[in-house]
Design a protein around this motif. Structure first.
Motif, PDB file in Angstrom:
ATOM      1  N   PHE A 335       0.831  -1.199   0.000  1.00  0.00           N
ATOM      2  CA  PHE A 335       0.000   0.000   0.000  1.00  0.00           C
ATOM      3  C   PHE A 335       0.867   1.252   0.000  1.00  0.00           C
ATOM      4  CE2 PHE A 335      -3.786  -2.457   0.867  1.00  0.00           C
ATOM      5  CZ  PHE A 335      -4.815  -1.646   0.421  1.00  0.00           C
ATOM      6  N   LEU A 342      -6.743   4.419   1.271  1.00  0.00           N
ATOM      7  CA  LEU A 342      -7.808   3.572   1.800  1.00  0.00           C
ATOM      8  C   LEU A 342      -9.162   4.258   1.689  1.00  0.00           C
ATOM      9  CD1 LEU A 342      -6.133   2.229   5.079  1.00  0.00           C
ATOM     10  CD2 LEU A 342      -6.614   0.926   3.009  1.00  0.00           C
ATOM     11  N   LEU A 397      -5.746  -4.596  -3.861  1.00  0.00           N
ATOM     12  CA  LEU A 397      -4.421  -4.354  -4.445  1.00  0.00           C
ATOM     13  C   LEU A 397      -4.247  -4.958  -5.830  1.00  0.00           C
ATOM     14  CD1 LEU A 397      -2.009  -4.831  -1.409  1.00  0.00           C
ATOM     15  CD2 LEU A 397      -2.286  -2.752  -2.758  1.00  0.00           C
TER      16      LEU A 397
END
Length: 423
Positions: A335, A342, A397
């Motif tokens: 991330f 997010l 992802l």
């Protein structure tokens, strides 16, 4: 088994004083319980030709003492497996010449754990016993013993072992303690208790139910019934019997000797020379022992696999925690590399994952130190949620930072973790 129970502070169980190691055997030595302890109290009642107890309060107090002893071992996941009057030792009290013999229920001790089963440790062999003679065992457990003997696989006994086996034996024993044909209304409470005990012993098992749950329920019911009979709690520790004295010759008992008692049968010295050389004609018992020994030597992989299974049983929680830590560390790294932000849902799931990490690590630590079965739940259920959250982040992802091969590898890892958590 006695050493395990001693380390776990199990009450109402005979205590180990130490071991005596000899060249050909090892003997367990127990603490002396004094000459007043008896194990043949029910046999004495049979000799005098009458029941042991004639009051419902006394019967319930005696049942409570037995349940307290069983609760102490069931709470640790141990089933006695041979619960009967001959394996109970109780201190006899003679108040005065006019009164009968009373039993000190607080002194009750369980002995003879030769057929006990510990849920955390797999059995290594099947003990030679005739299940057809075990009338005080439920049919399902006797069938499991027969199957284990027929297949030489003790796992059948392990799977059938439960608190209900001991509760059935308790019900069977108590059916001989008091008369079965009493019509007095005061005995209705006892008849209700016997019905509840037999029902609890025959109820089907629920996998997620705690091992000692049936015993605790029966103990709570017993104490409730004592309250209904207005029996003061201060009098629960003693029960009067119909025995006038202990003049009947008693049999040998490990707890009636004045010296430390040897409870374990000496180990059999196994010689294979007669099998390999044919030097002498062995007896039938020797042949049985030798045949069993040869079979074990021919199958070393079986013992090895059981040892590995035992190691996995205790250490898998650390493997699960380490795998989850690695997976979440990798997700956090990806991330950060991709700069992916997010969503509100992802942020909330991240906070939830951080909160769930604490009981997972604490549960694994508690399990490793104290071998607590309840600690497994701290790892199991939060761990399943953490696996679900990790799967969500992997899917998020995929468009920006996870290849198909990486996704498949991590999904396989998550599947293995879920299986390990559920087993």
């Amino acid at each position: 088994m006695l050493t395990l129970l001693a380390h776990r502070d199990a009450k109402h169980v005979v205590q180990v004083a130490g071991l005596q190691v000899h060249s050909d055997r090892v003997e367990v030595v127990t603490l002396d319980a004094g000459p007043d302890f008896q194990r043949d109290w029910l046999d004495r009642a049979a000799v005098q030709g009458g029941p042991l107890l004639l009051e419902p309060e006394g019967a319930l107090k005696f049942a409570r003492a037995c349940l307290k002893a069983l609760e102490a071992i069931h709470a640790l996941g141990v089933m006695h497996g041979d619960f009967k009057s001959d394996n109970l030792c109780i201190k006899a009290i003679k108040m005065n010449p006019e009164s009968g013999v009373a039993l000190d229920l607080e002194s009750l001790r369980l002995i003879d754990f030769a057929y006990a089963v510990y849920r955390e440790q797999p059995l290594r062999f099947v003990l030679p016993t005739d299940p057809d003679r075990l009338a005080y065992m439920p049919d399902t457990y006797r069938a499991a013993i027969k199957k284990a003997q027929a297949t030489a696989d003790p796992s059948h006994i392990q799977q059938a072992a439960c608190a209900q086996v001991d509760l059935y034996s308790l019900w069977y024993m108590l059916s001989n303690v008091v008369p079965s044909n009493l019509q007095d209304g005061r005995w209705m409470v006892w008849q209700e208790w016997m019905h509840a005990c037999r029902k609890a012993a025959r109820e089907p098992l629920i996998t997620l139910t705690a091992f000692d749950a049936p015993t605790k329920q029966m103990l709570a019911l017993t104490e409730k019934m004592l309250g209904q009979l207005a029996e003061p709690q201060s009098r629960w520790a003693q029960v009067a019997t119909t025995l006038p004295s202990w003049e009947i010759q008693s049999g040998e008992t490990p707890l009636a000797n004045a010296h430390p008692t040897k409870l374990l049968t000496p180990l059999i010295e196994i010689r294979l020379s007669a099998v390999t050389t044919g030097a002498s004609e062995p007896s039938s018992q020797q042949m049985t022992v030798q045949a069993s020994s040869v079979k074990l030597k021919d199958q070393p992989s079986s013992s090895t696999s059981r040892v590995r299974q035992n190691i996995w049983q205790y250490q898998r929680w650390w493997v699960i925690v380490a795998s989850l830590a690695f997976l979440y560390g990798w997700l956090d790294h990806r991330f950060a590399e991709t700069g992916l932000k997010l969503t509100d849902l992802g942020f909330g799931l991240g906070l939830l994952a951080m909160a769930l990490a604490f009981p997972v690590v604490l549960g694994a630590l508690w399990r490793a130190v104290f071998h607590s079965r309840s600690a497994c739940s701290w790892v199991r259920y939060p761990g399943l949620v953490l696996c679900g959250i990790a799967a969500y982040f992997l899917v998020v992802l995929v468009p920006v930072g996870v290849s198909v091969s990486q996704l498949m590898a991590f999904l396989v890892l998550l599947t293995l973790l879920v299986v390990a958590l559920l087993v």
